[in-house]
Scaffold this motif. Structure first.
Motif, PDB file in Angstrom:
ATOM      1  N   ARG A 128       9.891   7.106  -2.787  1.00  0.00           N
ATOM      2  CA  ARG A 128       9.516   6.906  -1.388  1.00  0.00           C
ATOM      3  C   ARG A 128      10.313   5.751  -0.775  1.00  0.00           C
ATOM      4  O   ARG A 128      10.669   4.800  -1.480  1.00  0.00           O
ATOM      5  N   PRO A 129      10.577   5.812   0.519  1.00  0.00           N
ATOM      6  CA  PRO A 129      11.193   4.655   1.184  1.00  0.00           C
ATOM      7  C   PRO A 129      10.214   3.492   1.247  1.00  0.00           C
ATOM      8  O   PRO A 129       8.995   3.681   1.110  1.00  0.00           O
ATOM      9  N   LEU A 130      10.752   2.292   1.459  1.00  0.00           N
ATOM     10  CA  LEU A 130       9.907   1.098   1.506  1.00  0.00           C
ATOM     11  C   LEU A 130      10.107   0.370   2.832  1.00  0.00           C
ATOM     12  O   LEU A 130      11.234   0.174   3.285  1.00  0.00           O
ATOM     13  N   VAL A 131       8.990  -0.012   3.445  1.00  0.00           N
ATOM     14  CA  VAL A 131       9.003  -0.813   4.674  1.00  0.00           C
ATOM     15  C   VAL A 131       8.367  -2.151   4.354  1.00  0.00           C
ATOM     16  O   VAL A 131       7.240  -2.197   3.839  1.00  0.00           O
ATOM     17  N   LEU A 132       9.090  -3.236   4.649  1.00  0.00           N
ATOM     18  CA  LEU A 132       8.579  -4.572   4.333  1.00  0.00           C
ATOM     19  C   LEU A 132       8.433  -5.393   5.614  1.00  0.00           C
ATOM     20  O   LEU A 132       9.369  -5.493   6.407  1.00  0.00           O
ATOM     21  N   PHE A 133       7.241  -5.949   5.817  1.00  0.00           N
ATOM     22  CA  PHE A 133       6.969  -6.833   6.948  1.00  0.00           C
ATOM     23  C   PHE A 133       7.038  -8.273   6.442  1.00  0.00           C
ATOM     24  O   PHE A 133       6.176  -8.717   5.683  1.00  0.00           O
ATOM     25  N   ALA A 134       8.085  -8.979   6.844  1.00  0.00           N
ATOM     26  CA  ALA A 134       8.311 -10.347   6.345  1.00  0.00           C
ATOM     27  C   ALA A 134       7.680 -11.367   7.284  1.00  0.00           C
ATOM     28  O   ALA A 134       7.773 -11.249   8.507  1.00  0.00           O
ATOM     29  N   ALA A 135       7.028 -12.375   6.699  1.00  0.00           N
ATOM     30  CA  ALA A 135       6.497 -13.514   7.451  1.00  0.00           C
ATOM     31  C   ALA A 135       6.350 -14.657   6.459  1.00  0.00           C
ATOM     32  O   ALA A 135       5.525 -14.576   5.550  1.00  0.00           O
ATOM     33  N   LEU A 195       5.087  11.219   6.735  1.00  0.00           N
ATOM     34  CA  LEU A 195       6.130  10.855   5.768  1.00  0.00           C
ATOM     35  C   LEU A 195       5.576   9.850   4.755  1.00  0.00           C
ATOM     36  O   LEU A 195       5.191   8.741   5.129  1.00  0.00           O
ATOM     37  N   PRO A 196       5.518  10.180   3.460  1.00  0.00           N
ATOM     38  CA  PRO A 196       4.986   9.249   2.457  1.00  0.00           C
ATOM     39  C   PRO A 196       5.911   8.043   2.284  1.00  0.00           C
ATOM     40  O   PRO A 196       7.126   8.200   2.140  1.00  0.00           O
ATOM     41  N   ILE A 197       5.329   6.850   2.301  1.00  0.00           N
ATOM     42  CA  ILE A 197       6.116   5.626   2.155  1.00  0.00           C
ATOM     43  C   ILE A 197       5.332   4.589   1.346  1.00  0.00           C
ATOM     44  O   ILE A 197       4.149   4.761   1.053  1.00  0.00           O
ATOM     45  N   VAL A 198       6.027   3.508   1.004  1.00  0.00           N
ATOM     46  CA  VAL A 198       5.398   2.289   0.481  1.00  0.00           C
ATOM     47  C   VAL A 198       5.604   1.208   1.535  1.00  0.00           C
ATOM     48  O   VAL A 198       6.698   1.058   2.070  1.00  0.00           O
ATOM     49  N   ALA A 199       4.541   0.478   1.855  1.00  0.00           N
ATOM     50  CA  ALA A 199       4.640  -0.620   2.827  1.00  0.00           C
ATOM     51  C   ALA A 199       4.154  -1.910   2.190  1.00  0.00           C
ATOM     52  O   ALA A 199       3.135  -1.920   1.491  1.00  0.00           O
ATOM     53  N   GLY A 204       0.802  -1.209   0.000  1.00  0.00           N
ATOM     54  CA  GLY A 204       0.000   0.000   0.000  1.00  0.00           C
ATOM     55  C   GLY A 204       0.840   1.267   0.000  1.00  0.00           C
ATOM     56  O   GLY A 204       1.994   1.267   0.433  1.00  0.00           O
ATOM     57  N   LEU A 205       0.239   2.338  -0.509  1.00  0.00           N
ATOM     58  CA  LEU A 205       0.826   3.680  -0.491  1.00  0.00           C
ATOM     59  C   LEU A 205       0.129   4.498   0.577  1.00  0.00           C
ATOM     60  O   LEU A 205      -1.100   4.555   0.622  1.00  0.00           O
ATOM     61  N   GLY A 206       0.918   5.104   1.453  1.00  0.00           N
ATOM     62  CA  GLY A 206       0.334   5.933   2.490  1.00  0.00           C
ATOM     63  C   GLY A 206       1.413   6.735   3.183  1.00  0.00           C
ATOM     64  O   GLY A 206       2.494   6.946   2.626  1.00  0.00           O
ATOM     65  N   SER A 207       1.135   7.173   4.391  1.00  0.00           N
ATOM     66  CA  SER A 207       2.127   7.944   5.134  1.00  0.00           C
ATOM     67  C   SER A 207       2.115   7.538   6.596  1.00  0.00           C
ATOM     68  O   SER A 207       1.093   7.083   7.125  1.00  0.00           O
ATOM     69  N   ILE A 208       3.277   7.685   7.249  1.00  0.00           N
ATOM     70  CA  ILE A 208       3.378   7.483   8.685  1.00  0.00           C
ATOM     71  C   ILE A 208       3.993   8.748   9.294  1.00  0.00           C
ATOM     72  O   ILE A 208       5.051   9.190   8.870  1.00  0.00           O
ATOM     73  N   ILE A 246       9.813   3.447  13.293  1.00  0.00           N
ATOM     74  CA  ILE A 246      10.145   3.437  11.864  1.00  0.00           C
ATOM     75  C   ILE A 246      10.087   4.847  11.287  1.00  0.00           C
ATOM     76  O   ILE A 246      10.938   5.231  10.473  1.00  0.00           O
ATOM     77  N   ALA A 247       9.095   5.630  11.695  1.00  0.00           N
ATOM     78  CA  ALA A 247       9.003   7.020  11.215  1.00  0.00           C
ATOM     79  C   ALA A 247      10.255   7.799  11.604  1.00  0.00           C
ATOM     80  O   ALA A 247      10.813   8.548  10.789  1.00  0.00           O
ATOM     81  N   ARG A 248      10.717   7.615  12.832  1.00  0.00           N
ATOM     82  CA  ARG A 248      11.922   8.317  13.292  1.00  0.00           C
ATOM     83  C   ARG A 248      13.148   7.873  12.498  1.00  0.00           C
ATOM     84  O   ARG A 248      13.963   8.707  12.071  1.00  0.00           O
ATOM     85  N   LEU A 249      13.271   6.567  12.265  1.00  0.00           N
ATOM     86  CA  LEU A 249      14.410   6.049  11.503  1.00  0.00           C
ATOM     87  C   LEU A 249      14.396   6.562  10.060  1.00  0.00           C
ATOM     88  O   LEU A 249      15.439   6.969   9.519  1.00  0.00           O
ATOM     89  N   LEU A 250      13.231   6.562   9.439  1.00  0.00           N
ATOM     90  CA  LEU A 250      13.141   6.989   8.036  1.00  0.00           C
ATOM     91  C   LEU A 250      13.470   8.469   7.877  1.00  0.00           C
ATOM     92  O   LEU A 250      14.116   8.869   6.905  1.00  0.00           O
TER      93      LEU A 250
END
Length: 306
Positions: free
Chosen positions: A156-163, A120-124, A113-117, A272-276
């Motif tokens: 945009r930066p990308l955040v990936l949740f792996a499982a 900050l606009p990101i891709v997750a 999804g495209l959104g913001s945290i 994550i917002a702080r790190l990005l």
């Protein structure tokens, strides 16, 4: 005629009769055995308040909690060939896919999804273990690559949740090909100077840990997450030794340098917002300030014939 039997008892039975209760109204804590009310658990992002145990969470629900205001735009996953190898074991692969789609309401294991945290606009991108163990097949690989491409296009930066349990065996070598393909996507993102953060959830195993799940700029793990290539039981049977306590769990891996930090799901968004913001600021080119000449040098330059 017995008026008590015919008139009174049915009314009493109807008032005191057992009501049908939903099966998932109360959920048992795997650690303490405590029963937790379903609504309380859901509002707490499926983290048990007393013990802090992290339950599995559906991909779209995770995105809803993660993005500002729960709002995001879904990235459409590419279409791929179904059952290219005509695989069959106890059931046909196509039947397994139909069952997984019916149970989860998803097309495959990846939702992006495209959104913001925090503005900050990101891709997750989220990998859902409920869909065939989050296994990585062609559809999941293409979806991850589409997320990387979208991040590149939108800058945009990308955040990936792996499982994941690893590669999808029903697709054989075609599944294994997704490992280098997703790795190329990671490299392209890094060449563009865009941050890539990986959140390792329970479980993250198999070929996923041999590719995109271990190539982030920062690796964050949820508490208690099982992370590794082969499972502990397989390793013990291979080396014929007892493994250390907590081996392959998030906390153990952080102590041994494989994971950067272990963060509760309730604090992931802020962390994550702080790190990005730090990473995005570090990747920006430094502003070139105009040279300020001292007064004596300015006068010398203005003097004729100087």
């Amino acid at each position: 005629m017995n008026w008590i039997t015919n008139y009174v008892r049915p009314k009493i039975n109807s008032m005191l009769g057992r009501r049908d209760m939903p099966d998932n109204l109360w959920i048992k804590d795997p650690e303490s055995g405590e029963m937790v009310f379903h609504k309380d658990l859901e509002s707490n992002q499926w983290v048990i308040p007393a013990s802090g145990h992290h339950m599995k969470i559906a991909a779209k629900e995770r995105l809803r909690f993660f993005f500002d205001g729960g709002k995001y735009d879904l990235i459409e996953n590419p279409k791929v060939a179904l059952d290219p190898l005509k695989f069959r074991d106890e059931k046909r692969y196509t039947d397994r896919l139909k069952d997984a789609k019916s149970k989860t309401g998803m097309e495959d294991a990846i939702v992006s999804g495209l959104g913001s945290i925090e503005g900050l606009p990101i891709v997750a991108t989220v990998q859902d273990f409920a869909f065939m163990g989050g296994s990585l097949g062609m559809a999941a690989g293409e979806a991850i690559i589409r997320a990387f491409e979208t991040a590149l296009e939108k800058k945009r930066p990308l955040v990936l949740f792996a499982a994941s349990g690893g590669a999808r065996m029903q697709e054989g070598i075609l599944s294994l090909m997704q490992l280098p393909r997703t790795t190329v996507g990671v490299d392209r993102l890094k060449e563009a100077g865009l941050p890539y953060i990986v959140v390792l959830t329970n479980p993250t195993t198999g070929g996923v840990t041999a590719s995109y799940a271990m190539l982030g700029d920062v690796h964050i793990a949820e508490p208690g997450a099982l992370i590794g290539f082969a499972g502990p039981r397989v390793i013990e049977q291979t080396i014929r030794e007892k493994l250390p306590e907590g081996f392959q769990r998030a906390e153990y891996l952080m102590e041994h340098g494989m994971v950067d930090m272990v963060v509760s799901r309730l604090e992931l968004k802020a962390t994550i917002a702080r790190l990005l913001k730090i990473l995005m600021k570090a990747s920006e080119p430094a502003a070139i300030e105009p040279e300020i000449l001292p007064p004596a040098k300015v006068k010398a330059e203005k003097r004729p014939g100087a």
